[in-house]
Design an enzyme around this catalytic site. Sequence first.
Site, PDB file in Angstrom:
ATOM      1  CB  CYS A   1       2.678  -4.274  -3.671  1.00 46.79           C
ATOM      2  SG  CYS A   1       3.246  -3.756  -2.260  1.00 46.79           S
TER       3      CYS A   1
ATOM      4  CG  ASP B   1       0.631  -4.532   4.861  1.00 44.77           C
ATOM      5  OD1 ASP B   1       1.469  -4.771   5.720  1.00 44.77           O
ATOM      6  OD2 ASP B   1      -0.290  -3.901   4.839  1.00 44.77           O
TER       7      ASP B   1
END
Length: 447
Positions: free
Chosen positions: A317, A322
């Site tokens: 990401c 996360d």
Amino acid sequence: VRIEQKAGDGSIMASRSEEITELIDVFSKSQYRAREVTQSVERIEERCLELFDRDYKYSIIHNTNGDVCGHYPRKIVFLEYESSDNNKESFESTVQISKLQDLVNRSKMARCRGRFVCPVILYNGKHVCRSSTLAGWGELYGRTGYNYIFSGGSDDTFGDAEEVPEADCAVRNNDSQLFDKVRGSDIKLLKYLSVCYICDLMVENKKVKFGLNVTSSEKVDKAHRYADFTLLSVPYPGCEFFREYKDRDYTAEGLVFNWNQDYVDAPLTIPDFFTRNLNINWSEYQSWDLVQQTQNYLKLLLHIINSDDENGLLVHCISGWDRTPLFVSLLRLSLWADRAIHASLEPSEILYLTIAYDWFLFGLIFFFCFNFLKHIVCDTFSVIKKQRCTFVPDRQVRLEAVRELFLAAYSSTVGLKSSSPSPSGAISGLLEQFARGVGLRGTNAII
């Protein structure tokens, strides 16, 4: 004898449950930093090595005191191949570990916060890797200059450097050789790990702050340096969106991301040869709720690593936090449920390994990851080659066991904060449902 055996098993299960509870408690109170390791964290690191050693022969990529990356483990496991006790003594490395270490050291500047391409799962000889996205001009220039002056500088010194705006185009053009050098090293590392597929979870083409580009990604590299790789843009909402998940009492069904926000400019882009056999209407992705989107993306990742016998996968990401460990963990647990990886680990052991090794800080997505296991128990997520009337009878049992262990440990340490009280004025709906399902009672208050 049977009674004694059962008593012994119960004692072992209680011990492992306590081990998970302690692990969650440690990571809920402090963020992992490789240069600030306590005795409890040292035990966690050693436990991870023990669990990897059960099924694999591995080498170590050294990250002593976080010299390479401050938030990666001090001993990064490079899984070489599956092994048993019988053949571990005759181990021969599949790579030149010194060369791999050198590539890691050279490529760390290429990615945001120094989170270089790191192999974390080995499946049928192929590596699944994780990282952050490509560093923008501001961070790259700043970190390189610092390390040039103070050779061996700390990762955290420019930990927030992604907020440094890129300079104007003229300056960037003059320093294009710097991009060629560090991104060239990144590409060499990817190729050394036989990674062919790069799945980018960013919802933007570049991270923008204060109207300026601050990080980049492979899909918008103007020099097309990553043309040799198959790039997939699979936009997935970040941690801010998961605050809505919490506000809805941890209910993901019906929760749809707002794709019309100004900063969202990365379309879903998947090569046709990956979409033909999945029976998914990808044109509807903006209408999917969080459950459907996560399910379909996981199906895609499983299909990628199952359709190529030789080449590996990188998932990332923006910062590698996360969203990245969410899908790394789901991949690890799904493959484990099929007995395709970590074959000797029990539910409590794979849960421990996943929490400790895949997650380095706590966030709302962390809870979502393990609670989401209830949505991937069916055989459509299995990598086992099915024949007519055959199925995987224990896949659901194995994943539900992991989820049950996690929820029990999480509720007794971190707890679940309900945004709105349940009609009974007691605990939130999710924890109430869990308590009924596994025979627990809500003993700690939900704030």
